[in-house]
Design an enzyme around this catalytic site. Structure first.
Site, PDB file in Angstrom:
ATOM      1  N   ASP A 135     -28.828  95.639  37.023  1.00 18.12           N
ATOM      2  CA  ASP A 135     -28.874  95.166  38.246  1.00 18.12           C
ATOM      3  C   ASP A 135     -30.105  95.046  39.439  1.00 18.12           C
ATOM      4  OD1 ASP A 135     -30.902  97.510  37.052  1.00 18.12           O
ATOM      5  OD2 ASP A 135     -31.057  98.729  39.000  1.00 18.12           O
ATOM      6  N   ASP A 138     -29.712  95.735  30.961  1.00 17.96           N
ATOM      7  CA  ASP A 138     -30.901  97.091  31.321  1.00 17.96           C
ATOM      8  C   ASP A 138     -31.504  98.414  31.061  1.00 17.96           C
ATOM      9  OD1 ASP A 138     -33.650  97.358  32.871  1.00 17.96           O
ATOM     10  OD2 ASP A 138     -31.711  97.995  35.190  1.00 17.96           O
ATOM     11  N   ASP A 181     -33.101 101.678  33.539  1.00 18.36           N
ATOM     12  CA  ASP A 181     -33.056 102.178  35.030  1.00 18.36           C
ATOM     13  C   ASP A 181     -31.860 101.016  36.187  1.00 18.36           C
ATOM     14  OD1 ASP A 181     -34.620 103.992  33.887  1.00 18.36           O
ATOM     15  OD2 ASP A 181     -37.001 102.640  35.121  1.00 18.36           O
TER      16      ASP A 181
END
Length: 256
Positions: A206, A9, A11
């Site tokens: 995250d 990922d 962001d």
């Protein structure tokens, strides 16, 4: 388990809004030094892969190529091509979504589109939502690029594409077809792009709801890093545990 490739990922994992996450940069550089294949799999539809690459270089001193980036925009295009219901489309979204869809041969139609595609749009208006609502009510296939309710930034958790999509779902009483993480479609296409099987890769992110669920739901090992969306306090209460949980990507052992 030594993995042959990494799905990562952006962001909240590699950067947080405009703030760098230094461990994310070191993680990418460690992959490059080891010649390990990796693919950034992002639900962010606001930027084309070339723009993502440019931003990584200019703002975060991370140097990759467009082949390292697979966005929910690209997955949406792949889905519509395979679905093959028509070429007319109306999009609520930004340039990174609209330009790619039109460049792929789809035609703009606000009256009777075959597809209404909804992604993040920081310039959204009531009129855009109205056009989308009416088109979906007339029978257009309703596609949500990704279900992210929020975007982690230095300001906090801002409204994400999923918030706009939920509004249209309420207005139309039609459930969207979701494309981005944690859905199977984007993960299957990501594996095709990286050229590996699901048991050979790990999904790094995250956000438990999207990144980690995309691993859990699709039989891919997952690594939750506590640098963005999902806080440490939630970890003991997660319904299905990630394969790994780290405070920082600096803690990852590539040779485990």
């Amino acid at each position: 388990m030594t993995y042959k490739g990494y799905l990562i990922d952006l962001d909240g994992t590699i950067y947080l809004g405009s703030q760098p996450i230094p461990a994310g940069k070191r993680f990418v550089e460690a992959l490059q030094q080891r010649n390990l294949p990796f693919l950034f799999v992002t639900n962010n539809t606001t930027k084309a892969p070339e723009m993502v690459v440019q931003r990584l270089a200019n703002e975060f001193d991370i140097h990759v190529s467009a082949e390292h980036v697979y966005t929910a925009s690209l997955a949406t295009i792949d889905f519509m091509k395979e679905d093959n219901k028509g070429k007319r489309v109306y999009v609520v979204g930004e340039a990174g979504l609209i330009d790619l869809i039109l460049a792929a041969g789809f035609e703009w139609d606000e009256e009777n589109p075959d597809y209404v595609v909804v992604g993040l749009d920081s310039q959204v208006t009531y009129e855009k939502l109205t056009v989308a609502t009416l088109a979906i009510q007339r029978g257009a296939t309703f596609i949500g690029t990704n279900p992210d309710k929020n975007i982690p930034t230095e300001r906090g958790l801002l409204p994400g594409a999923g918030s706009l999509i939920a509004l249209l779902e309420t207005a139309t009483r039609v459930k969207p077809i979701y494309i981005g993480k944690p859905e199977a479609f984007i993960m299957e296409k990501a594996l095709e792009h990286i050229g590996l099987r699901k048991e050979e890769v790990v999904m790094v992110g995250d956000n438990y709801e999207t990144d980690i669920r995309s691993g859990i739901n699709n039989g891919i090992d997952s690594l939750l890093v506590l640098s963005g969306f999902t806080p440490k306090g939630e970890v003991p209460h997660l319904p299905v545990a990630p394969t790994y949980v780290l405070d920082s990507l600096d803690e990852w052992d590539f040779d485990k």
